[in-house]
Scaffold this motif. Structure first.
Motif, PDB file in Angstrom:
ATOM      1  N   UNK A 170      35.385  40.840  47.733  1.00 33.80           N
ATOM      2  CA  UNK A 170      35.452  39.684  46.853  1.00 33.80           C
ATOM      3  C   UNK A 170      36.674  39.829  45.959  1.00 33.80           C
ATOM      4  N   UNK A 171      36.867  38.867  45.044  1.00 34.13           N
ATOM      5  CA  UNK A 171      38.065  38.881  44.199  1.00 34.13           C
ATOM      6  C   UNK A 171      37.686  38.823  42.725  1.00 34.13           C
ATOM      7  N   UNK A 172      38.555  39.333  41.881  1.00 29.42           N
ATOM      8  CA  UNK A 172      38.338  39.248  40.439  1.00 29.42           C
ATOM      9  C   UNK A 172      38.205  37.795  39.966  1.00 29.42           C
ATOM     10  N   UNK A 173      39.078  36.865  40.427  1.00 29.13           N
ATOM     11  CA  UNK A 173      38.924  35.478  39.962  1.00 29.13           C
ATOM     12  C   UNK A 173      37.565  34.878  40.322  1.00 29.13           C
ATOM     13  N   UNK A 174      37.059  35.191  41.527  1.00 27.96           N
ATOM     14  CA  UNK A 174      35.760  34.655  41.934  1.00 27.96           C
ATOM     15  C   UNK A 174      34.650  35.232  41.067  1.00 27.96           C
ATOM     16  N   UNK A 175      34.694  36.533  40.816  1.00 27.60           N
ATOM     17  CA  UNK A 175      33.639  37.171  40.031  1.00 27.60           C
ATOM     18  C   UNK A 175      33.598  36.666  38.594  1.00 27.60           C
TER      19      UNK A 175
ATOM     20  N   UNK B 257      44.362  45.900  36.365  1.00 22.86           N
ATOM     21  CA  UNK B 257      44.212  44.472  36.100  1.00 22.86           C
ATOM     22  C   UNK B 257      42.759  44.054  35.917  1.00 22.86           C
ATOM     23  N   UNK B 258      41.857  45.009  35.851  1.00 23.97           N
ATOM     24  CA  UNK B 258      40.435  44.708  35.767  1.00 23.97           C
ATOM     25  C   UNK B 258      40.158  43.785  34.574  1.00 23.97           C
TER      26      UNK B 258
ATOM     27  N   UNK C 203      45.371  52.165  41.819  1.00 20.12           N
ATOM     28  CA  UNK C 203      46.415  51.502  41.041  1.00 20.12           C
ATOM     29  C   UNK C 203      47.753  52.204  41.224  1.00 20.12           C
ATOM     30  N   UNK C 204      48.827  51.464  40.967  1.00 14.52           N
ATOM     31  CA  UNK C 204      50.156  52.070  40.932  1.00 14.52           C
ATOM     32  C   UNK C 204      50.473  52.625  39.555  1.00 14.52           C
TER      33      UNK C 204
ATOM     34  N   UNK D 131      47.917  49.570  30.956  1.00 10.67           N
ATOM     35  CA  UNK D 131      47.325  48.241  30.750  1.00 10.67           C
ATOM     36  C   UNK D 131      47.981  47.622  29.526  1.00 10.67           C
ATOM     37  N   UNK D 132      48.440  46.388  29.657  1.00 11.59           N
ATOM     38  CA  UNK D 132      49.122  45.756  28.533  1.00 11.59           C
ATOM     39  C   UNK D 132      48.150  45.405  27.407  1.00 11.59           C
TER      40      UNK D 132
END
Length: 554
Positions: free
Chosen positions: A278-283, A314-315, A335-336, A340-341
């Motif tokens: 699944x994807x973060x946007x969907x969740x 990006x979580x 992750x690379x 986290x900003x």
């Protein structure tokens, strides 16, 4: 210790470390600092690093010892190390493991190294509601549902918890790794990929944590191999549809699972399979701002043995909250960069897990596993008219004026001509700017509005070499497999985002074979806010050993 002129480090009393780039031992010093410090700024001759509690806890979790860290500082220091620094390093690293979580029947037990530490923890108002009844002077019971929140809270006040409470096994899933790739050629994991999987699963607290590898180094395969070794039902969270499809392709190409066992839970289809992507946007999607996320039930609808977080830096914040309830499940972050900003690296540490494996990018480059990249910042002046507009504009408008500087167009033209025989990605943040450049030089663009089918067509055409130049907006920052790309031209970036700079360089780092080289150009408007943002964006890559050559557009 006396003065050693060839040593590269100057260790200062405020826990900053200066690294002299002209020292003959510069690379040795940089690689040493990567394990336990973070880069703050990187002007040409002297880089400033900072030793933080979190950087030391991650080092401890990855297996580094206080004696090792102190030994590196003292062995590489140009001047004597201030005497309180070794004491501080040992004290802070010693905190990791001073509090442990253990299984205690239907409860968990928080165990402190001594009575004084447990008394201190019990005195913390933020922990009061999370702690259960005392077992003895050094331990107390914890409700399993409070496991993640307790670790998050204690980390935030300087008391990291080593979680040894173990995990609930998910439904078993039998699978193996193929020994050939999709074309029938022999296939096996690279040594560092095997080491990463070993590090994730190994040790007393194995089964949760983060693997840090650059784009192009095969993080997805590390995730697939970790899943295969565990042999349990798995949920994989991706940044978007493109990343999801890449994961699905790797799973079907490299494992014994078939298409009926690998499902998608997206806006188009809701499949709950042995391996579900699944994807973060969907969740995180919700009907309106007052409604809870509509699909968090996915975390609890199946007996997952492993949850994989792709691009864990990006979580989204709502998923952090849900992850706090998933502490009984094994969790792998990929992750690379741990940067986290939003400053929530501590939440990654406590809720997904500490860093388990990291390898300097230059080490991978040296062995040919990623391309040898050269980074160039091209500074472009504003026209007289735009300089006046910039001087009179608001701060927000200034950023856009600088980023969309029309004089970047001729620079793009020159670079495309210079690299006429290579495959080039043109990367931008402002869609209108990207589309204007694309119209001017006649190449296609992929943005968030590009239909899914059209995206796939363009990516396939680029892989086949039928499209030589391709424009990508921010949707191209993540998990797009375009191995032929050897040149990237960044015409605008997202303010000071270090993670974006790393991801964009990663688009051209996949190994090429033969002349395994890549070029990364960043076009920056001189003497503007964009130049300041560029210096910040470049920090993480400078930390990894990628100095930017500065050129001025004529």
């Amino acid at each position: 210790m006396t003065y050693v002129p060839t040593n590269p480090l100057i260790v200062q009393g405020d826990h900053t470390v200066l690294l002299e780039t002209q020292s003959p031992r510069y690379e040795e010093g940089r690689d040493a600092l990567l394990a336990f410090a973070e880069l703050v700024k990187s002007p040409e001759y002297v880089h400033t690093w900072r030793i933080t509690p979190l950087s030391l806890w991650n080092a401890a979790a990855a297996g580094h010892t206080p004696d090792e860290v102190v030994g590196l500082l003292e062995g590489l220091a140009k001047y004597p190390v201030p005497p309180h620094i070794p004491v501080s390093v040992r004290e802070k690293m010693g905190r990791y493991g001073a509090l442990t979580l253990l299984r205690d029947g239907d409860w968990l037990r928080l165990v402190a190294r001594d009575e004084a530490l447990m008394a201190e923890v019990r005195s913390l108002s933020v922990a009061t509601d999370l702690l259960g009844p005392a077992v003895d002077a050094c331990s107390c019971r914890i409700k399993p549902a409070k496991r993640g929140e307790l670790k998050q809270v204690l980390t935030s006040v300087g008391h990291p918890v080593q979680d040894l409470a173990g995990y609930t096994d998910g439904d078993p899933l039998s699978m193996t790794l193929h020994t050939t790739d999709a074309e029938g050629r022999p296939f096996s994991l690279r040594d560092y990929q095997v080491d990463a999987v070993d590090a994730f699963h190994g040790g007393p607290s194995g089964g949760s944590g983060v693997v840090v590898l650059p784009c192009g180094a095969g993080k997805t395969l590390v995730g697939v191999a970790a899943m295969v070794r565990l042999g349990m039902r798995t949920l994989i969270l991706c940044t978007g549809q493109g990343a999801l499809e890449q994961w699905k392709r790797h799973i079907l190409d490299h494992t014994s699972l078939d298409a009926s066992q690998v499902g998608e839970f997206t806006g188009r289809v809701k499949e709950l399979r042995e391996v579900t992507l699944t994807t973060y946007p969907l969740l995180t999607w919700r009907k309106d701002k007052h409604s809870p996320p509509a699909h968090f039930r996915l975390f609890h609808e199946a007996n997952w043995g492993l949850v994989i977080y792709d691009e864990v830096h990006l979580l989204p914040a709502p998923i952090f909250r849900e992850t706090a309830y998933l502490q009984a499940r094994r969790r792998l972050g990929l992750t690379a960069t741990l940067v986290r900003e939003d400053g929530r690296e501590g939440d990654v540490f406590s809720l997904v897990g500490p860093k388990r494996f990291d390898l300097p990018w230059k080490t991978l480059e040296h062995h040919g596993w990623i391309a040898q990249a050269t980074c160039v910042e091209v500074r472009v002046a504003l026209s007289d008219d735009d300089r006046m507009r910039y001087a009179q504009a608001s701060a927000h408008a200034r950023s856009r004026i600088a980023a969309t500087n029309a004089r970047k167009g001729p620079v793009v033209s020159s670079l495309l001509e210079q690299h006429a025989e290579e495959q080039v990605l043109v990367l931008g943040t402002y869609i209108d700017q990207l589309e204007w450049v694309a119209r001017r030089f006649d190449f296609p663009v992929v943005t968030g509005k590009t239909p899914h089918g059209r995206r796939l067509e363009l990516f396939d055409a680029f892989r086949r070499g039928e499209v030589r130049v391709l424009g990508l907006s921010r949707v191209g920052n993540f998990a797009i497999d375009l191995p032929g790309a050897s040149v990237a031209i960044q015409i605008s970036g997202t303010f000071g985002s270090r993670q974006e700079e790393a991801q964009r360089l990663g688009r051209v780092l996949r190994p090429k074979g033969g002349d395994n080289r890549a070029m990364f150009y960043s076009l920056v408007t001189a003497d503007t806010k964009e130049q300041e943002f560029a210096e910040r964006r470049q920090l993480f890559l400078s930390e990894q050993g990628y100095p930017y050559r500065i050129e001025t557009a004529s």
